[in-house]
Design an enzyme around this catalytic site. Structure first.
Site, short mmCIF file in Angstrom:
data_model
loop_
_atom_site.label_atom_id
_atom_site.label_comp_id
_atom_site.label_asym_id
_atom_site.label_seq_id
_atom_site.Cartn_x
_atom_site.Cartn_y
_atom_site.Cartn_z
NE ARG A 88 35.00 36.87 32.38
CZ ARG A 88 35.24 37.46 33.55
NH1 ARG A 88 36.04 38.49 33.63
NH2 ARG A 88 34.67 37.00 34.65
CB CYS A 141 33.92 28.35 41.03
SG CYS A 141 34.88 29.29 42.22
CG HIS A 163 30.08 31.55 43.35
ND1 HIS A 163 29.72 30.87 42.21
CD2 HIS A 163 31.45 31.67 43.30
CE1 HIS A 163 30.82 30.59 41.51
NE2 HIS A 163 31.88 31.05 42.15
N1 PCA Z 1 36.26 32.08 42.53
C1 PCA Z 1 36.63 31.69 41.18
C2 PCA Z 1 37.70 30.65 41.36
C3 PCA Z 1 38.10 30.71 42.78
C4 PCA Z 1 37.10 31.57 43.44
O1 PCA Z 1 37.03 31.78 44.64
C5 PCA Z 1 35.44 31.21 40.35
O2 PCA Z 1 34.30 31.68 40.60
O3 PCA Z 1 35.61 30.40 39.44
#
Ligand code: PCA
Length: 201
Positions: A88, A141, A163
């Site tokens: 996005r 990610c 995450h």
């Molecule tokens: N979060 C992003 C990319 C780097 C990060 O810390 C993601 O969830 O893709």
């Protein structure tokens, strides 16, 4: 035993990325395992290439990649990576793949090999908000997570992605967690993975 744990550099408008802020503050030993910490760039292709080189160099038994998922209110181990890049926003080098596969002939989904239920039990026991997530998104990610599972497929390495939420001061009204709690949460995730590998041996 060696654990490789990664966080990401800042991206978008953020001045820090809490994933690496937490990762770099982890102890160097957890449950008797050596903890190696690395920071990955938020760049499609490069992040996973760099992770692959580190895995070849370090030969870890466990690999846990972490990243920010702003808006979530818990530490969320990811169950599944999908073969899709659909950004996005541009990455840190201006790339913005839309609806592209990560691997042309790759499986649609690849599953984490980390002991997610045990990690969740241990986190909750310590009073840290925790929930399994079944989507790591379609940005960098997820790409790193997908390629990590491809690299470690068929090996004995336990691997996966976690995450984390915004930390205090970043959320602008969205849920936040204290940095200390994120650090403690990641330490617990590493500990759970180390213990499950010891039990398997
Ligand atoms: N979060 C992003 C990319 C780097 C990060 O810390 C993601 O969830 O893709």
């Amino acid at each position: 035993m060696t654990v490789l744990i990664t966080g990401f550099e800042p991206f978008a408008d953020y001045s820090i990325n809490p994933s690496y802020e937490a990762v770099r503050r982890l102890p160097d030993q957890i449950c008797g395992a050596t903890v190696v910490k690395r920071c990955l760039p938020v760049v499609f292709g490069k992040a996973a290439d760099s992770l692959e080189r580190e895995i070849e160099k370090i030969c870890p038994d466990i690999v846990i990649c972490t990243g920010l998922a702003g808006g979530r209110s818990a530490i969320t181990p990811e169950s599944v990576a999908v073969n899709l890049m659909d950004a996005r926003i541009p990455d840190n080098e201006g790339q913005q793949p839309r609806k592209q596969k990560i691997l042309e002939d790759g499986e649609k989904e690849l599953y984490a090999s980390l002991p997610i239920s045990l990690m969740l039990d241990c986190l909750r026991e310590a009073g840290i908000p925790a929930q399994q997530s079944d989507s790591a998104g379609t940005f960098v990610c997820n790409e790193v997570f997908y390629r990590l599972m491809k690299m470690t497929e068929g090996s004995r390495i336990l691997a996966g992605f976690v995450h984390i939420p915004y930390i205090t001061g970043m959320g602008k009204g969205k849920p936040e967690m204290k940095l200390e709690d994120v650090i403690r949460g990641l330490e617990i995730c590493v500990g759970a993975a180390v213990r499950s590998l010891i039990l398997k041996a």
